[in-house]
Each structure stands twice: as structure tokens, then as C-alpha cells.
Design an enzyme around this catalytic site. Structure first.
Site, mmCIF file in Angstrom:
data_model
loop_
_atom_site.group_PDB
_atom_site.id
_atom_site.type_symbol
_atom_site.label_atom_id
_atom_site.label_comp_id
_atom_site.label_asym_id
_atom_site.label_seq_id
_atom_site.Cartn_x
_atom_site.Cartn_y
_atom_site.Cartn_z
ATOM 1 N N GLU A 75 0.817 -1.217 0.000
ATOM 2 C CA GLU A 75 0.000 0.000 0.000
ATOM 3 C C GLU A 75 0.850 1.266 0.000
ATOM 4 O OE1 GLU A 75 -3.400 2.102 2.850
ATOM 5 O OE2 GLU A 75 -2.752 0.050 3.217
ATOM 6 N N ASP A 76 1.976 1.264 0.713
ATOM 7 C CA ASP A 76 2.717 2.501 0.962
ATOM 8 C C ASP A 76 4.077 2.584 0.272
ATOM 9 O OD1 ASP A 76 0.644 3.311 2.555
ATOM 10 O OD2 ASP A 76 1.558 2.611 4.417
#
Length: 724
Positions: free
Chosen positions: A84-85
Site C-alpha cells: 500500500e505505501d
């Protein structure tokens, strides 16, 4: 703290984590490799507090280690944010790590590449994704719960609105999920942390009240423990462990609120817990305690013989103890205590990547939930059903062979039938409860023995949708009904959309409309345009909601009306084909309003009644010989504001100021409230509110229902045919 000190702290943390990781071949190497990859990918990232980002996944991994999870879960905990990051892709992860690590990380990762109309829809889709992933591997939700708990512990650095939003989601979704998984330690901490931010004033007041009597309670607790330890030792129970137990803040707060009690009236703030070696010893000690301390009637509970749905086992009793004080006592074995603290995680046995088969049977509810999550189309309906299926109170019923079927409170024999198997539900024609024939509308209670009667000619009825409470049963019934009359629902759906477009003077061709409809397939989780039209024709998706999602500009503004004056009804609002001189009235059974698909039915001597096209009575007329020709097409005449009465049903968790908030929300939409009825269920802490209101059309109705669903503590808001 200086950068060097921070680095030393991180190195000490990973060293401690490696030391705690199960010492199995390759396990510690896997965890070390996961840390090195996560540390490199998060190297330039910091949390809102300013701390290096890697400290968060490290903390999550430590929690997983503390509840004895395997190396794959610990590695996934370290890597849970990288997809996600960071720039790492799922394909890259498959190259770097063996299964099941990539699958676990992907299961925990939020959906970030899809467009959603609202933040709430995004949150619901993330939750749906997690449920589907945890049905494949239960470790997904265990990692997610540890992730959420650490986020709650470090919430202070976020803006106030984000703190409240995350705390509310934790209280409404993740704490109940933890409880459902039997992970009570995580559940209670999530609840207390959420209460600290959501009910700040109440938390501070409760903290002060508990602190005032802390010394007095602890003194009494120590005396009781010493007395009981000596007494049981004299009877030969030298091997038992006696501990004190404090009730957590949110539990006290909820009990005071739901039961209308003052702080002084709650007597079980502290309690005793006795840990034994064997199950037989638990029962023996229970009898011996009752021989010296008088038990309080109705307060003895045997959760060993009948475990809770989340696998919790213990004996509970409340007695008049030392100095005449009421004391709660729990008696359980050490194994039962471990399950009570960590739930499903305590049962984890890594055998070819699967949970122990003896526990696997208890997760049947999860697989059924996953089936429904796959089929559910509307996000709001999915969340409402989730709260009712998973987070509501449950009843345990039995088949004649003694198999346990777990259902939400309020379930009926039809829910029971579908919980056994879809075909049993579809062929259900009757039921016996405790050997007596009962109606299929009967509400089941804890301990009922239910026998479902089936027939090869049996089939679901649309009326069943008003009876069932589980999302699984509702979804399966809708699927059957739509599959049998697919062509009709597709036609009805397209007609509903074309009628609404015509009312708004929007001119689009069939091919242009189909292009717009294609954009809705992914958000509604459907495969074809016909599937979408069938959902609209069936009533699962409203035409208004579909048009608004296709193009927000197609939402027609309403003429404003004063909320202080009840609008008058206007005659001639409906045209029925072929009818010129007969009186027309709205049917009370379904009470349609502008925007609903309608038909007229020629009655004998009472003119024409107008029904919702999907009304169960219309279905009955169609199936009766000689009746179907009395059904005629009908359309709404939409010139000018017209008042139509509808009935709303709102289910909520009860609280002060709730009715005021709901009526204010309804009034914001310039809607006149004709009548209101409320009913509270003190034992459950819930309330049901019914409103009779006047609306202009289906658009206004759906807008006010959407607003009501956003009110704090609301579980479900829906239109109903039942008057107030």
C-alpha cells in the site's frame, strides 16, 4: 531521542522479535529477511508522530509473536503495509517470499486503486476484501486486528476528526470482529481506547469514580483471594491459581448506559478468577464454593458444557462473599483461559498452512459470510447485514442429530434452513421446533431443536424476504427469484431507468445508456449489464442510485417545501392504462411512491388499487388463474409536488438524544413527520424507531434514508410496509 538511540532501539526490537519467533527450520531466517525488506522500503517514511515508520510493523510483529503465531504471520506483519505505501508490487513479493506470506500481505492491504463515491463505500469494500481473505486464511484478520490495535495505541498524533473516525470504526467493526474470533484481550483494549476518544467526558468521569474506591476494592479482593486460597488448599486443591480480575472501562460504561444503572449499582467491578488443571476440578470447586458462600439466584452460567460461539469456556457464579459483599467468580482450566484471552489464535496449529480441523468446524459462519460477501451488491446493505449476522447477539440452535447451528438473534426457521445448505433452504416447506409444528415466521431462541421439512416442489417466496434476518438467506432467496424471472427483472430495470430519465428530460440512446451502465459493473460487483438491470428491476438497487452514480448531474433538484406544513395530497397522480372513470387508490400492503415501478389491479367493486410491481400480492395475483388479466400497466404523473406517506424503520444502539438527532435529520430534508413510535430493549441496549412521514418521491426517500444511516449508533434504516 537521537537518531543513534532510535537505531539502537530498532535493532534491539528486531533482535527480541527473532528470539521470540518459533525456533523451526527457516522460521527465524524468514522473519529476519522480512524485516530487512520492510526496513529498506520504509526507510524514508515517518509516522505522523515523527517516529520511523518501521516501528509500526515491528510493533505489529511483536503482538503476533506474543500470541504464538507462526513465522509466516509474523513476516506478513512486518510487511503488511509495503504493497500500500511503497513501490513494491505483489509480483515482486512473490519473487522475494514463499507462500503464504504474499497472500497474507495482499489480504491485509487496503483497496486503493478503485474509485468510490464516498469514503464509507471505500471502507465497506476494504472490509469485504478482508472478510473474503480471512475466509481463505484466518491469519489475515489476526494480523489486521494487531495492526488496528497498534494504530489505536498511537492515535494521538492524528487530527481530531481522523481520531474519532478511526476510533468509531474500531468500536463498530474491529472490536466486534475480535470478540467474534474469541480474542477478548484485543477486543477489550480496542473498546477502551475507542471510548477514550469517542466518549472522552464519560471516560474521565468513570476513571475518577474507579480511582476513588480503588484501595477499598483491592483490599477486599486480597482478603477474598487469601481466604479462598486457604479454603481450597485444605480441600486438596493446592495446584489452583487464584487471580483478581478488573472490569474494563467500556464494559462498565455500556452496562450503566444499557441498564440505566449508576456506578454504585455495578457490583462486579472486580472479580475472582480460579484457574484449575482439569474440567472435573472446575465443577468440584464450584460446588465447594457454593457450600460456604451463598450463590445469587440466576447468576450461575455453565459455558463449559455450552461454550459461547467464540469458543469461550468457563464457569461463572456470583456469590455473597466476605463481609456480605457480592463477588463474581470465574472458574476455568489453564487451556480454557488461554482460549479466553487469545481466541482462535490460541488454537492455531500450523499443519500444512491450515487451522486445526476441530476448530475449523466453528468457522462455518465465516465461510457463509464470505459467500454472501461475494454476492452482495449494495455496500450499505452489506454493512447492515454484517452487523446483524456477525456483530449482533447470537442464538445456538440444534439439528435433530445434535449439530449446532449458530444464528443471529431474531432468526427464523428459513434462516436455519439456509444455514444448513442452500438446497435445504430452497426446498423448505415447513419446520418443527422442539417437536412442534411452527410457522416459518417463528423467531428461534437459544437451545431450540429445529427440524426442517422439505419438498421437491418447494421453492422460495418473495414474502420470505420480509422474514429472514441473515444476509446469506436473503442473498440466496434473491438469487433464486431473479434466476427464475431474469427476463422480467431485466425488462423492469430498463423501464425504471428510462422512465426516470424521461421524467428528468434526459435524452440518451440505448447504446449511450449501456455505456454508462458498464461503468457501474465494478462498483456493484456485477458481471453484465443484464445483471445490473435485473438488480434494479428486482429492487436491490434503486434507479435513482444508479443514475446518480452514472452521472451526478442527472440528480434532479426538488422544489423546497416548508417542513412546518403538511402538504396536501393531489388527485390524478397516477395513470392506469385503459382506466378513465374508476377510482384509483394506493395499496396499503406495499404503499408505493413516485419512482417505484407500479401496476394497477382492478378490484371487485372498489376501483383500482396501485401496487409496487414487486409486491407479494401482485405475484400472487399473477399466479392465480383468471386474476392476471386484471393487472394493468400504470405510470406516475409527476407534475407539481405531491405528498405520499411512507413508513420507515430504524434499528439503533440506544443512547440519549437519539430521537432528537433522527428527527432533526429527517427535518433537514423538508419532510413532514406524521407519527413516530419508539421501543427500547434495555437488556440488549438497542432500540427500534418507526416513523410515518410524507415524501414527494423515491429520490427524497432514498436521500433521507442515506442521511439517517449516517447518524451515530444507527444499525439499519429501511422503508417498511408496516404502519407506525
Amino acid at each position: 531521542m537521537s537518531p543513534d538511540a532510535k537505531n539502537n532501539s530498532i535493532e534491539e526490537s528486531i533482535a527480541a522479535l527473532i528470539e521470540k519467533t518459533p525456533d523451526k527450520p527457516g522460521a527465524r531466517d524468514l522473519v529476519r529477511h522480512a524485516f530487512e525488506v520492510a526496513e529498506k522500503l520504509h526507510a524514508d517514511q515517518r509516522r505522523k508522530s515523527g517516529e520511523p515508520y518501521i516501528e509500526h510493523p515491528l510493533a505489529v510483529a511483536h503482538m503476533l509473536c506474543d500470541i504464538n503465531m507462526d513465522a509466516a504471520a509474523i513476516a506478513a506483519g512486518l510487511l503488511h503495509d509495503v504493497l500500500e505505501d511503497t513501490e513494491l508490487t505483489l509480483e515482486n513479493m512473490h519473487e522475494l517470499f514463499p507462500e503464504p506470506v504474499p497472500t497474507l500481505v495482499e489480504g491485509v492491504t487496503k483497496i486503493s486503486r478503485m474509485h468510490f463515491d464516498t469514503t464509507r463505500d471505500h471502507q465497506i469494500e476494504n472490509l469485504r476484501k478482508i472478510i473474503l481473505a480471512m475466509a481463505r486464511d484466518i491469519r489475515v484478520i489476526i494480523i489486521k486486528l494487531c495492526d488496528r490495535l497498534h494504530n489505536m495505541r498511537t492515535l494521538r498524533s492524528l487530527p481530531p476528526d481522523r481520531r474519532i473516525a478511526i476510533a468509531r470504526e474500531s468500536l463498530d467493526i474491529y472490536a466486534p470482529l475480535a470478540n467474534r474470533m474469541g480474542m477478548v484481550r484485543i477486543k477489550t483494549e480496542l473498546e477502551d481506547l475507542a471510548m477514550y476518544w469517542i466518549y472522552s467526558n464519560e471516560y474521565r468521569q468513570l476513571s475518577k469514580m474507579i480511582a476513588k474506591k480503588k484501595i477499598e476494592r483491592e483490599t477486599h479482593l486480597q482478603k477474598s483471594m487469601g481466604f479462598l486460597r486457604n479454603y481450597l488448599s485444605e480441600l486438596g486443591h493446592d495446584d489452583v491459581d487464584i487471580k483478581g480480575r478488573s472490569k474494563h472501562f467500556y464494559s462498565i460504561f455500556r452496562k450503566m448506559r444499557n441498564q440505566g444503572l449508576t456506578f454504585e449499582e455495578i457490583y462486579d467491578l472486580n472479580a475472582l478468577r480460579i484457574l484449575c488443571k482439569t474440567e472435573a476440578q472446575c465443577y468440584e470447586i464450584l460446588g465447594q464454593i457454593h457450600s460456604i458462600w451463598h450463590p445469587v439466584p440466576g447468576r450461575i452460567k455453565d459455558y463449559i458444557g455450552m461454550p459461547k460461539p467464540n469458543m469461550y469456556q468457563s464457569l461463572h457464579t456470583t456469590v455473597i462473599g466476605l463481609e456480605g459483599m457480592v463477588t463474581e467468580i470465574q472458574i476455568r482450566t489453564q487451556d480454557m483461559h488461554r482460549v479466553a484471552e487469545y481466541g482462535i489464535a490460541a488454537h492455531w496449529k500450523y499443519k500444512e498452512g491450515r487451522i486445526d480441523q476441530s476448530i475449523d468446524k466453528r468457522l462455518q459462519w465465516l465461510r457463509q459470510l464470505a459467500d454472501w460477501a461475494t454476492e452482495a451488491t449494495d455496500p450499505s446493505n452489506f454493512l447492515d447485514g454484517l452487523k446483524k449476522d456477525v456483530f449482533a447477539d447470537v442464538v445456538l440452535c440444534f439439528t435433530p442429530r445434535g449439530d449446532v447451528i449458530e444464528l443471529p438473534a431474531g432468526a427464523t426457521p428459513i434462516d436455519f434452513a439456509y444455514a444448513i445448505h442452500t438446497q435445504v433452504g430452497e426446498r423448505c416447506v415447513g419446520a418443527r421446533v422442539n417437536r412442534r409444528m411452527v410457522s416459518l415466521r417463528t423467531t428461534l431462541t437459544h437451545g431450540d431443536v429445529v427440524e426442517i421439512q422439505t419438498s421437491q416442489t418447494g421453492h422460495p417466496s418473495r414474502d420470505w424476504l420480509d422474514v429472514v434476518v441473515t444476509g446469506r438467506a436473503r442473498s440466496k432467496i434473491k438469487h433464486w427469484l431473479k434466476s427464475k424471472e431474469m427476463v422480467r427483472w431485466v425488462t423492469d430495470g430498463r423501464e425504471s431507468l428510462n422512465r426516470l430519465l424521461k421524467e428528468r428530460n434526459i435524452d440518451v440512446t440505448k447504446s449511450e445508456l449501456d455505456k454508462h451502465l458498464e461503468t457501474l459493473l465494478e462498483p456493484f460487483r456485477l458481471q453484465t449489464i443484464d445483471d445490473l438491470l435485473a438488480e434494479i428491476g428486482f429492487g436491490s438497487i434503486s434507479p435513482q442510485a444508479a443514475l446518480t452514480r452514472m452521472n451526478p448531474e442527472w440528480s434532479k433538484p426538488r422544489q423546497s417545501r416548508s417542513p412546518r406544513k403538511r402538504p396536501k395530497r393531489k388527485q390524478g397522480a397516477i395513470t392506469v392504462d385503459g382506466i378513465d372513470d374508476m377510482p384509483i387508490k394506493i395499496a396499503n400492503c406495499c404503499n408505493p411512491i413516485p419512482g417505484d415501478p407500479i401496476v394497477g389491479f382492478i378490484t371487485r367493486g372498489r376501483g383500482v388499487t396501485v401496487h409496487h410491481r414487486n409486491c407479494s400480492n401482485v405475484s400472487r395475483f399473477r399466479n392465480q388463474e383468471g386474476e392476471s388479466q386484471r393487472i394493468l400497466p400504470a405510470v406516475w404523473n409527476t407534475e407539481g409536488p405531491i405528498s405520499h406517506t411512507v413508513f420507515l424503520r430504524v434499528e439503533t444502539f440506544d443512547r440519549a438524544g437519539l430521537l432528537m438527532d433522527l428527527t432533526r435529520e429527517i427535518s433537514k430534508h423538508n419532510i413532514f413527520i406524521v407519527a413516530c413510535h419508539t421501543r427500547s430493549q434495555k437488556g440488549k441496549g438497542t432500540a427500534t424507531l418507526r416513523f410515518e412521514v410524507d415524501v414527494s418521491d423515491i429520490t427524497q426517500l432514498e436521500e433521507v434514508l442515506a442521511s439517517i444511516r449516517q447518524v451515530r449508533n444507527v444499525i439499519k434504516a429501511e422503508r417498511t410496509n408496516r404502519p407506525v
